[in-house]
Design an enzyme around this catalytic site. Sequence first.
Site, mmCIF file in Angstrom:
data_model
loop_
_atom_site.group_PDB
_atom_site.id
_atom_site.type_symbol
_atom_site.label_atom_id
_atom_site.label_comp_id
_atom_site.label_asym_id
_atom_site.label_seq_id
_atom_site.Cartn_x
_atom_site.Cartn_y
_atom_site.Cartn_z
ATOM 1 N N LYS A 129 -11.973 32.058 -45.086
ATOM 2 C CA LYS A 129 -12.242 32.571 -43.743
ATOM 3 C C LYS A 129 -12.807 31.443 -42.884
ATOM 4 C CE LYS A 129 -15.069 36.127 -41.481
ATOM 5 N NZ LYS A 129 -16.209 37.030 -41.639
ATOM 6 N N GLU A 174 -16.506 33.881 -46.530
ATOM 7 C CA GLU A 174 -16.589 35.302 -46.888
ATOM 8 C C GLU A 174 -15.289 35.868 -47.450
ATOM 9 O OE1 GLU A 174 -18.272 37.429 -43.591
ATOM 10 O OE2 GLU A 174 -20.240 36.498 -43.879
ATOM 11 N N TRP A 201 -27.534 33.198 -40.750
ATOM 12 C CA TRP A 201 -27.694 31.756 -40.936
ATOM 13 C C TRP A 201 -27.188 30.968 -39.732
ATOM 14 C CZ3 TRP A 201 -23.515 28.230 -43.090
ATOM 15 C CH2 TRP A 201 -22.237 28.735 -42.823
ATOM 16 N N ASP A 202 -26.457 31.663 -38.855
ATOM 17 C CA ASP A 202 -25.917 31.051 -37.635
ATOM 18 C C ASP A 202 -26.994 30.224 -36.936
ATOM 19 O OD1 ASP A 202 -24.488 33.336 -38.467
ATOM 20 O OD2 ASP A 202 -23.552 33.574 -36.512
HETATM 21 C C1 BGC Z 1 -19.202 34.953 -40.540
HETATM 22 C C2 BGC Z 1 -20.613 34.629 -40.961
HETATM 23 C C3 BGC Z 1 -21.524 34.749 -39.744
HETATM 24 C C4 BGC Z 1 -21.380 36.116 -39.109
HETATM 25 C C5 BGC Z 1 -22.193 36.251 -37.848
HETATM 26 C C6 BGC Z 1 -19.154 36.320 -39.894
HETATM 27 O O1 BGC Z 1 -17.875 36.581 -39.440
HETATM 28 O O2 BGC Z 1 -18.338 34.945 -41.649
HETATM 29 O O3 BGC Z 1 -20.673 33.335 -41.482
HETATM 30 O O4 BGC Z 1 -22.824 34.538 -40.141
HETATM 31 O O5 BGC Z 1 -20.031 36.316 -38.774
HETATM 32 O O6 BGC Z 1 -21.781 35.347 -36.891
#
Ligand code: BGC
Length: 753
Positions: A587, A477, A350-351
């Site tokens: 997080k 997360e 989703w970034d």
């Molecule tokens: C984050 C996610 C992100 C992923 C990739 C993870 O550490 O919690 O939101 O999409 O990294 O950047």
Amino acid sequence: MRSILVKEYLPSKNGWEESIFHTANGYLGIRSCSEEGVGDDVFSVLGGYINGFYDIKDISYGEKLYGFPETAQTTVNITDVQGVKLFIGDEEYSLSSGKILKYEHELFMDRGYQEKRILWRSPSGKEVYICVCRMASLVQKHLFILNYKVVPVNFSGKVTIKSSVVGDVENFASADDPRLAGEAQSYLVVDEADFVDDGISLMLSSTKRSKLQLYCAVKHRYSKAFDVEYKKEGNVLTTVFTASAKQDKAVFICKYCVFVDSRRNDNPKEKSLEIVKEAFLHPIECFMNKQQKYLEKFWDTSRVIVEGKKLQRSMDYGLYSLLCSVGRDGISSVCAKGLSGEGYEGHYFWDTEIYIFPFFLLTNPEIAKELLMYRYNILPKAREHARIMGHDSGALYAWRSITGSECSAYYPSGSAQYHLTGDVSHAFVQYYLATGNIEFMQKYGAEVLIETARLWMDVSHEKDGNFYIDSVTGPDEYTCIVDNNYYTNCVAKENLYWAYKIMEILSEKDLDKDIIKMLKISDKELKSFKKASDKMYLGYDEKLGITPQDDSFLSKAKIDLSSIPEDKFPLLLNYHPLWLYRHQVCKQADVVLAHSMFEDYTDKKTMEKSFLYYEKITTHDSSLSSCAHSVLASKIGDMKKALSYMESSALIDLEDTHNNTRDGIHTANMGGFYNCIVQGFAGLRIKEEGLYLNPQLPPKWDGYSFSLYFQERLVSVKMTKKHVTLRLLDGEPINLFLFGDKIKLKDKERISL
Ligand code: BGC
């Protein structure tokens, strides 16, 4: 424009330097590894990648339950072209022997290449100046050029350069870090390796399971002084250049490296040879000129002027890196680490849609469109994924993926992040509102909005007139599988509304017939979307006056983050997930992000209180967090905090504050840093009614400025201590909202307040 310059070679920072100075163009990316190699005691990932070029690997589980993905795609380390070994007489050049008299590594962000300038004294006292220049062409995406120049400083004598193309490559892995692949693997198998057509090193490799092909063709330009020999040893093709070099006289080799893959090309062999032969006709300066022109155009509309050298450097670096990372062919997107490393295995998350997309939307809508096309093209996979996950209708985008199928082996913080589906729809809506491109919505956007809305209808359930979404994970997360995650419900609400709304707009223009027929859409269904959107449950905690992250979050045990020793962060590397899930610890921004994206879903007081509440319990262990806190801090008018969170976001890669830039840069955060200024300080929002700006200045700042495209107009925004000035640089007059008031910006006019 400033460059990024490192003036000392520190073996302990080698991995960081390899990532920061990687050379990429959205299609291919090469880490900045030492051409001559490094000793075993120095961390290095000898890597090169092609966006979306992948192999397949098995996922092994102790207990595999129904619907868990059996395989995952992983980005493949491609044929290595970085090797150039230098011999002065019999002495081999290496940074770990002799003496480094001068070391400079510099990235020129307005010229689009990087240079390493080294003065080295060999153990026997011979001094050489070495200048290595690397460029991934922004106009010929298959081309990477490495120019290697040597000047004997205090001697004349034999100089040998061995330039190699190596087929046997491995991916990097770390068993202890879930953000990297677990085991080192070699995915590419060399099928053919030889010298062809007058000294071209040509290598064909294929991936073991995805059966993709990659041709790598390398041809050298070189000084007349050199004699040349070609050597093939196994899957290594070496071109050996020998000269009797003269003191103070430069000799060089220039390596034109072309990569062509079969995912995008029917005849990769022919194409690679054609491109390398054509490129070879032109000296590197010719590509440098084109590169500079390309970048002039880019910076013209993309540059954000901020306060202070350090922040400006980070901003320039972030935006430049985004340009070098973004796929623009509808079959690739932006990997979490761009094309600079193997962290997160080259997956798209989703970034892209929430953090990176806004930058391209406002500065380069054509690229933004390609990013949406990627999501449109994998819509069939999203439908398949929805079925696997038990939904009879609709499309659910897989949490992390390259081709569209799920690659997450840990569903609580993977597949359960249903919000991605709403994030994708959010990007389509923002694109429509910012460009007004209704043909695009008719052909592609509406289908995505309808199919994703169907997913929300299937996953939500109605009770006492409200719609609820159970058992999903929001952006945070450290809190998994919860009911009514506020962020998720917000994106679902918007998604459902816009599925209904876009059909209404298409119908008014009589453009809805084909899509209605194709997707069998009824009026009843559209009304049900509207109703579910209107009645989507968005929680509120009366007692605290804040937004609960989900139904159970606020009743969980609290922890005092300051009681946790610093070396235990990021918590994900030191605490069992269940321990984290049981506590009120985040997080990353979740409610905080939801509030700045959907400010009209709540009131300012709730936003303020929520911000203060979540701020205390957020670790920012994810690089996607500080920037989101900065944007909301601006919204609630706390510019001191907005500035401070923005500064943390700015430094993540250049100062390696998360200690993992060696695995690759953090592209989402780079977009997030841009958002801190544009959405945060300048308060830019794109809403159904139009473009909103609410510029503020952080303490001690004199100003900032940027430009943006909105509905085919180019507008510049400049904020100073006394004024905000908007100028229409191009396009027809336009209405927009400044500090909530509707204003009309006319022909080349400037509005100052
Ligand atoms: C984050 C996610 C992100 C992923 C990739 C993870 O550490 O919690 O939101 O999409 O990294 O950047």
